[in-house]
Design a protein around this motif. Structure first.
Motif, short mmCIF file in Angstrom:
data_model
loop_
_atom_site.label_atom_id
_atom_site.label_comp_id
_atom_site.label_asym_id
_atom_site.label_seq_id
_atom_site.Cartn_x
_atom_site.Cartn_y
_atom_site.Cartn_z
N ARG A 100 -9.13 7.36 -13.55
CA ARG A 100 -8.55 6.05 -13.23
C ARG A 100 -9.40 5.37 -12.16
O ARG A 100 -9.62 5.95 -11.10
CB ARG A 100 -7.11 6.21 -12.74
N MET A 101 -9.80 4.17 -12.47
CA MET A 101 -10.79 3.52 -11.62
C MET A 101 -10.56 2.03 -11.46
O MET A 101 -10.25 1.33 -12.43
CB MET A 101 -12.15 3.78 -12.29
N TYR A 102 -10.72 1.55 -10.23
CA TYR A 102 -10.52 0.13 -9.91
C TYR A 102 -11.79 -0.44 -9.29
O TYR A 102 -12.41 0.20 -8.44
CB TYR A 102 -9.37 0.00 -8.90
N THR A 103 -12.18 -1.65 -9.71
CA THR A 103 -13.36 -2.31 -9.13
C THR A 103 -12.96 -3.68 -8.59
O THR A 103 -12.28 -4.45 -9.27
CB THR A 103 -14.45 -2.50 -10.21
N CYS A 104 -13.41 -3.97 -7.36
CA CYS A 104 -13.18 -5.30 -6.79
C CYS A 104 -14.13 -6.29 -7.46
O CYS A 104 -15.35 -6.15 -7.37
CB CYS A 104 -13.45 -5.31 -5.29
N LEU B 182 -2.62 1.79 -12.01
CA LEU B 182 -3.26 3.11 -12.04
C LEU B 182 -2.44 4.20 -11.34
O LEU B 182 -2.81 5.37 -11.40
CB LEU B 182 -4.65 3.04 -11.39
N GLY B 183 -1.37 3.78 -10.67
CA GLY B 183 -0.57 4.78 -9.93
C GLY B 183 -0.89 4.72 -8.44
O GLY B 183 -1.92 4.16 -8.04
N GLU B 184 0.00 5.34 -7.63
CA GLU B 184 -0.14 5.21 -6.18
C GLU B 184 -1.32 5.97 -5.61
O GLU B 184 -1.74 5.74 -4.48
CB GLU B 184 1.15 5.67 -5.50
N SER B 185 -1.82 6.91 -6.39
CA SER B 185 -2.98 7.68 -5.95
C SER B 185 -3.90 7.78 -7.15
O SER B 185 -3.50 8.28 -8.19
CB SER B 185 -2.50 9.06 -5.50
N PHE B 186 -5.10 7.24 -7.05
CA PHE B 186 -5.98 7.30 -8.23
C PHE B 186 -7.37 7.77 -7.85
O PHE B 186 -7.66 8.04 -6.68
CB PHE B 186 -5.95 5.98 -9.01
#
Ligand code: AMP
Ligand code: ZN
Length: 484
Positions: free
Chosen positions: A29-33, A222-226
Motif C-alpha cells: 500500500r503506497m501513497y504519493t504526494c 490505505l488504512g491507518e498504518s500503511f
C-alpha cells in the motif's frame, strides 16, 4: 517467474537502507504526494513522478500487488492566488490543470494509480479528523482556525531530524497569518477570508490547511498504518513531519513504515525558476521536439537520492541512448542466425539480468540497471559481428529487453503518436524557442511530411506559430523561418 529477490529501499524515517517488508506479504500500500494543480507540472515534478513510476513498475515485475494513491492538491494558498489572477474560480482553475496533468501522465507513460484523488472531495473526512484531534487535546481552535499543538506530540521531528530547539525559536514555520499558541504549531483549518472558497465546519466557514489532506486521504484509502509514502525531498519538512504528527496523534500507530523521497532536479546546476528562465514544463520540451522516451530516460538515469542536473545537452544524449537501444533491438530482430549456441554469451545474459534486477533491488539504482543493459548490448553486438549469436541467445536477450522496457518504458514507445495525441501540446505561456529548438521542430515537420503524416506536420507548424515563429515553404522546396 524468476525467483523473488529481497528489495532494499532507503527509508528517510530510519535513515537506513532496509528490506521492504509490506504488512501483508506481497500486497503493498503506497501513497504519493502529487501535484498542486495551480499550473502545468514542471520537469522537477516529473522527476519525482517518474521515479515513483519506475519503483512501482519494478515492484510489480517482482510480484507485488500494489494499492496506490496519488493526490492532486486543488485547494491551498497558491491555488487561490493563481485562480484569482486568472479571473477564474478555484474549481475551474483546478480543472484546467488537472486535465493538463492527465495529458502529461499519458504522454510520459506514467501508470495511473488505483486512486487519483482530489483534496476537495474529502473535506468532510478532514473535518471529522480535525474534530478528533481537538477532542484529544492535540489541536485547538483560535479565531475560527484550528491548529495542531506540536507540544502535544513528543515524537515531532522524527522524520526530518529537526532539533526541537530550532522549531521553538519562534521562527514562523508555516506561511499562514493567524493566531496560534506557538510559532511551530501548524494550521489544520483556516478561517474564511473574503474572496476565498469556504466550507461549513464546527469552527465556522473555512478551508483545510495543506497538510491534513494527505493524512486523511491516505488513511481512508490505505488504512491507518500503511507501507510506503513517497514525494520530493522538499516535502520532508514540514509537510511529511506534519502528516505523521496529525495521524499518529489520533491512531497511536505508526502512520507509514517506509518513506521514499526523491532528490531535487536542478537546471544547469541551479534551482529551476521562472525568473532565471530555466523553467521547463513537459509541454515546453515536447514543443521543442523532444520525445517522451528521451525525457523518461533522462529522468530515470540518475538514482533518486542524487540530485539530477538537467541540461538540454543531457536530454539530447538521453534521446540518443534510446536510439541505440532501438537500433540494437532492430538489428537483433532482423539478424539471420545460423544454428548453434554460445554458452559464454548465455552466461553474460544471465549475469546481466541478475545485475539489472539486483541494481534496482538496491535502493532503485537505475543507473546500475541501465549500465547492465548497455554492457550486454555491447557483448551482443560483438557476438553479432562475429556471427556468434544464435536463436536461444536472441530469445533470452529479447526477454530481458522486454523486462527492462516494462519498467523503464522507453523502447517500445511510439513517440510520434504520443506527441500527436498530447492533450494540449502547446508551449506554456511566456516560453520562447531557441534557434536550435526551431530547427529541431522544422526537421521533425519535414520528416512528418515525407511520411505523408500531414496532421502531425500541421500540428508542428501550429506549435511554431504559437511560439511566434513564421514558417515559409519556398518554391524550391526549401523552408525558411523568422520570428514575428
Ligand atoms: P507541488 O506541485 O509543488 O506540490 O509538487 C508536486 C511534487 O513534485 C511533490 O512531490 C514535490 O516534492 C515534487 N517536486 C517539486 N519540485 C521538484 C524538483 N525540482 N525536483 C524534484 N521533485 C520536485
Ligand atoms: Zn502530501
Amino acid at each position: 517467474m524468476p525467483l523473488p529477490i529481497e528489495i532494499f529501499l532507503y527509508n528517510t524515517l530510519t535513515r537506513a537502507q532496509v528490506p521492504l517488508r509490506p504488512a501483508e506479504d506481497s500486497r503493498l500500500r503506497m501513497y504519493t504526494c502529487g501535484l498542486t494543480v495551480y499550473d502545468y507540472g514542471h520537469i522537477g515534478n516529473y522527476r519525482t513522478f517518474v521515479a515513483v513510476d519506475i519503483l512501482q513498475r519494478f515492484l510489480e515485475s517482482e510480484g507485488y500487488q500494489l494499492e496506490s494513491v496519488l493526490n492532486l492538491t486543488d485547494i491551498d494558498d497558491k491555488m487561490i492566488e493563481r485562480a484569482q489572477r486568472a479571473g477564474r474560480s478555484v474549481r475551474e482553475h483546478a480543472e484546467i490543470f488537472a486535465r493538463a496533468f492527465a495529458a502529461d501522465m499519458e504522454f510520459l507513460g506514467l501508470r495511473r494509480p488505483n486512486h487519483l484523488v482530489r483534496a476537495t472531495d474529502f473535506i468532510p473526512d478532514m473535518i471529522a479528523w480535525i474534530e478528533r484531534l481537538v477532542a484529544s487535546g492535540h489541536a485547538y481552535a483560535s479565531q475560527g482556525s484550528v491548529y495542531f499543538r506540536v507540544a502535544s506530540f513528543p515524537a515531532y521531528g522524527k522524520l526530518s531530524g529537526k532539533p526541537l530547539a530550532e522549531l521553538q525559536s519562534g521562527a514562523r514555520v508555516d506561511s499562514d497569518q493567524y493566531e496560534k499558541e506557538e510559532a511551530r504549531d501548524f494550521v489544520l483549518w483556516k478561517a474564511h477570508k473574503p474572496g476565498e472558497p469556504a466550507w461549513d465546519s464546527p469552527w465556522g466557514p473555512g478551508r483545510p490547511g495543506w497538510h491534513i489532506e494527505c493524512s486523511v486521504m491516505s488513511m481512508k484509502l490505505l488504512g491507518e498504518s500503511f507501507d510506503l509514502h513517497a514525494g520530493g525531498a522538499d516535502l520532508i519538512f514540514p509537510h511529511h513531519e506534519n502528516e505523521i504528527a496529525q495521524s499518529e496523534a489520533v491512531t497511536g500507530r505508526t502512520f507509514v513504515r517506509n518513506w521514499f523521497h526523491v532528490e531535487f532536479l536542478l537546471v544547469n546546476g541551479e534551482k529551476m525558476s521562472k525568473s532565471l528562465g530555466n523553467y521547463y514544463t513537459l509541454r515546453d520540451l515536447a514543443a521543442q521536439g523532444f520525445h517522451a522516451s528521451g525525457i523518461r530516460y533522462l529522468l530515470a538515469s540518475v538514482p533518486h537520492r542524487r540530485q539530477l542536473n538537467f541540461t538540454l545537452e543531457g536530454l539530447r544524449q538521453a534521446e540518443s541512448a534510446v536510439e541505440r537501444l532501438r537500433a540494437f533491438r532492430d538489428r537483433l530482430r532482423r539478424a539471420a542466425l545460423g544454428p548453434g549456441a554460445n554458452p559464454d554469451l548465455e552466461a553474460a545474459i544471465a549475469s546481466a539480468e541478475l545485475r539489472f534486477r539486483g541494481s534496482l533491488a538496491e535502493n532503485l539504482n537505475t543507473a546500475g540497471a541501465l549500465a547492465a543493459i548497455f554492457d550486454l548490448l555491447r557483448s551482443a553486438n560483438q557476438a553479432l559481428d562475429r556471427e556468434a549469436l544464435f536463436v536461444p541467445e536472441r530469445e533470452a536477450i529479447e526477454r530481458l529487453l522486454s523486462r527492462f522496457d516494462s519498467i523503464f518504458g522507453v523502447v517500445e514507445t511510439d513517440d510520434r503518436a504520443r506527441l500527436e495525441s498530447y492533450g494540449d501540446g502547446s508551449p506554456s505561456a511566456g516560453s520562447t524557442l531557441a534557434d536550435e529548438a526551431v530547427e529541431r521542430l522544422l526537421a521533425e515537420r519535414g520528416a512528418a511530411r515525407r511520411d505523408r503524416n500531414f496532421a502531425l506536420a500541421d500540428r508542428l507548424r501550429a506549435q511554431l506559430e504559437a511560439a511566434g515563429i513564421v514558417v515559409e515553404d519556398t518554391r524550391e522546396g526549401q523552408v525558411r523561418w523568422r520570428r514575428k
